[in-house]
Design a protein around this motif. Structure first.
Motif, short mmCIF file in Angstrom:
data_model
loop_
_atom_site.label_atom_id
_atom_site.label_comp_id
_atom_site.label_asym_id
_atom_site.label_seq_id
_atom_site.Cartn_x
_atom_site.Cartn_y
_atom_site.Cartn_z
N PHE A 99 0.84 -1.20 0.00
CA PHE A 99 0.00 0.00 0.00
C PHE A 99 0.88 1.25 0.00
CE2 PHE A 99 -3.29 2.73 2.32
CZ PHE A 99 -4.02 2.97 1.17
N GLY A 100 1.97 1.21 0.75
CA GLY A 100 2.90 2.34 0.76
C GLY A 100 3.55 2.55 -0.59
N ILE A 101 3.93 1.46 -1.26
CA ILE A 101 4.56 1.56 -2.58
C ILE A 101 3.60 2.16 -3.60
CG2 ILE A 101 5.44 0.18 -4.51
CD1 ILE A 101 6.61 -1.75 -2.37
N VAL A 102 2.34 1.73 -3.57
CA VAL A 102 1.34 2.26 -4.50
C VAL A 102 1.17 3.76 -4.30
CG1 VAL A 102 -1.12 2.24 -5.10
CG2 VAL A 102 0.11 0.08 -4.76
N GLN A 103 1.11 4.18 -3.05
CA GLN A 103 0.93 5.61 -2.77
C GLN A 103 2.19 6.41 -3.14
OE1 GLN A 103 -1.96 6.13 0.92
NE2 GLN A 103 -0.31 4.71 1.41
N LEU A 104 3.36 5.83 -2.90
CA LEU A 104 4.60 6.49 -3.28
C LEU A 104 4.68 6.64 -4.79
CD1 LEU A 104 7.40 7.60 -2.58
CD2 LEU A 104 8.27 5.24 -2.61
N ALA A 105 4.27 5.61 -5.52
CA ALA A 105 4.29 5.68 -6.99
C ALA A 105 3.41 6.82 -7.50
CB ALA A 105 3.82 4.35 -7.57
N ALA A 106 2.27 7.03 -6.85
CA ALA A 106 1.39 8.13 -7.25
C ALA A 106 2.09 9.47 -7.08
CB ALA A 106 0.10 8.10 -6.42
N HIS A 107 2.84 9.62 -6.01
CA HIS A 107 3.60 10.86 -5.80
C HIS A 107 4.69 11.02 -6.86
CE1 HIS A 107 2.10 12.61 -2.08
NE2 HIS A 107 2.08 11.41 -1.52
N LEU A 108 5.44 9.96 -7.08
CA LEU A 108 6.57 10.04 -8.00
C LEU A 108 6.13 10.32 -9.43
CD1 LEU A 108 8.78 7.10 -6.67
CD2 LEU A 108 9.02 9.55 -6.21
N ASN A 115 0.42 17.27 -2.30
CA ASN A 115 1.71 17.46 -2.98
C ASN A 115 2.81 17.73 -1.96
OD1 ASN A 115 0.57 17.17 -5.53
ND2 ASN A 115 0.17 19.36 -5.75
N HIS A 116 3.93 17.03 -2.13
CA HIS A 116 5.11 17.22 -1.29
C HIS A 116 4.87 16.81 0.17
CE1 HIS A 116 6.52 19.30 -4.79
NE2 HIS A 116 5.62 20.26 -4.67
N ASN A 117 3.82 16.05 0.43
CA ASN A 117 3.58 15.52 1.77
C ASN A 117 3.43 14.01 1.65
OD1 ASN A 117 2.06 14.52 4.12
ND2 ASN A 117 1.98 16.66 4.72
N PRO A 123 7.95 19.48 15.50
CA PRO A 123 7.81 19.98 14.12
C PRO A 123 8.88 19.51 13.13
CG PRO A 123 8.90 21.63 15.46
CD PRO A 123 8.63 20.45 16.37
N TRP A 124 9.84 18.70 13.57
CA TRP A 124 11.00 18.44 12.73
C TRP A 124 10.88 17.19 11.87
CZ3 TRP A 124 11.72 19.24 18.15
CH2 TRP A 124 12.01 20.57 18.47
N VAL A 125 10.22 16.17 12.36
CA VAL A 125 10.10 14.90 11.64
C VAL A 125 8.62 14.57 11.48
CG1 VAL A 125 10.66 12.43 11.63
CG2 VAL A 125 12.27 14.09 12.63
N ASP A 126 8.22 14.11 10.30
CA ASP A 126 6.83 13.74 10.07
C ASP A 126 6.36 12.78 11.17
OD1 ASP A 126 4.65 11.88 8.87
OD2 ASP A 126 4.72 13.55 7.46
#
Length: 202
Positions: free
Chosen positions: A65-74, A85-87, A183-186
């Protein structure tokens, strides 16, 4: 085998149906949609806890599921009703869920998963409506109202799923709340990382 298939079907259905329904709300509700999708993994976490979904299935499924969502961003083809975007928060969430369910004992991993899903989700909803009510821009803002909601729900989860003295459960919930607020790391990386580092104490 039948029990596992049923557990996977229930868990997947909850997530898929939530993604479909949130798509109807549209991009203007993206921040709320993200949190609703967080909530949708609660059945999967509980089915994992009760042994209906083994880690050998849960962890790879979360990673996929993470890979699919990452692919959408890339590919710059984000699912606009919940991906920003960018999150990459939802990507970090999925990969973190995959890691903690694979490497941590089931009881502790479940507690951490539920905090990631419920406490983070409640926090986001509370902050969203607080800022909207006050005419302020809600996107990516932190506020003490959300952190208070996070702490309250994390305490409930700690007292149900963690063993040990009450003070240790309170400390666990407070530390994770601070990890979410920083505030520094997601927070989808910070909370599971800090929670994993706390494991030897529990």
């Amino acid at each position: 085998m039948i029990e596992t298939a049923l557990g996977v079907a229930i868990a997947a259905s909850c997530i898929i149906i939530t993604i479909f329904l949130t798509s109807k709300l549209g991009p203007e509700w993206a921040w709320i949609n993200r949190k609703l999708i967080h909530f949708s993994i609660v059945p999967a976490a509980l089915l994992f806890y009760y042994g209906m979904i083994p880690k050998e299935i849960f962890s790879p499924a979360a990673a996929l599921f993470g890979i699919v969502q990452l692919a959408a961003h890339l590919k710059h083809k984000e699912l606009s009703w919940y991906q920003l975007n960018h999150n990459y928060g939802e990507v970090f969430f999925a990969f973190s869920a995959a890691a903690i369910t694979f490497f941590l004992p089931r009881d502790y991993a479940t507690a951490l998963l539920l905090v990631m899903a419920i406490s983070d989700g409640v926090t986001g909803v509370v902050r969203h409506f607080y800022f909207r009510r006050n005419g302020l821009k809600v996107k990516l803002k932190k506020h003490w109202t959300g952190s208070l909601a996070y702490l309250a729900t994390a305490l409930v989860i700690a007292f149900i799923f963690l063993e040990g003295e009450a003070i240790r459960k309170v400390i666990w919930a407070v530390v994770l709340m601070l990890a979410e607020y920083q505030p520094w790391v997601d927070d989808n990386l910070a909370v599971p990382l800090v929670g994993s580092l706390l494991f030897p104490l529990y």
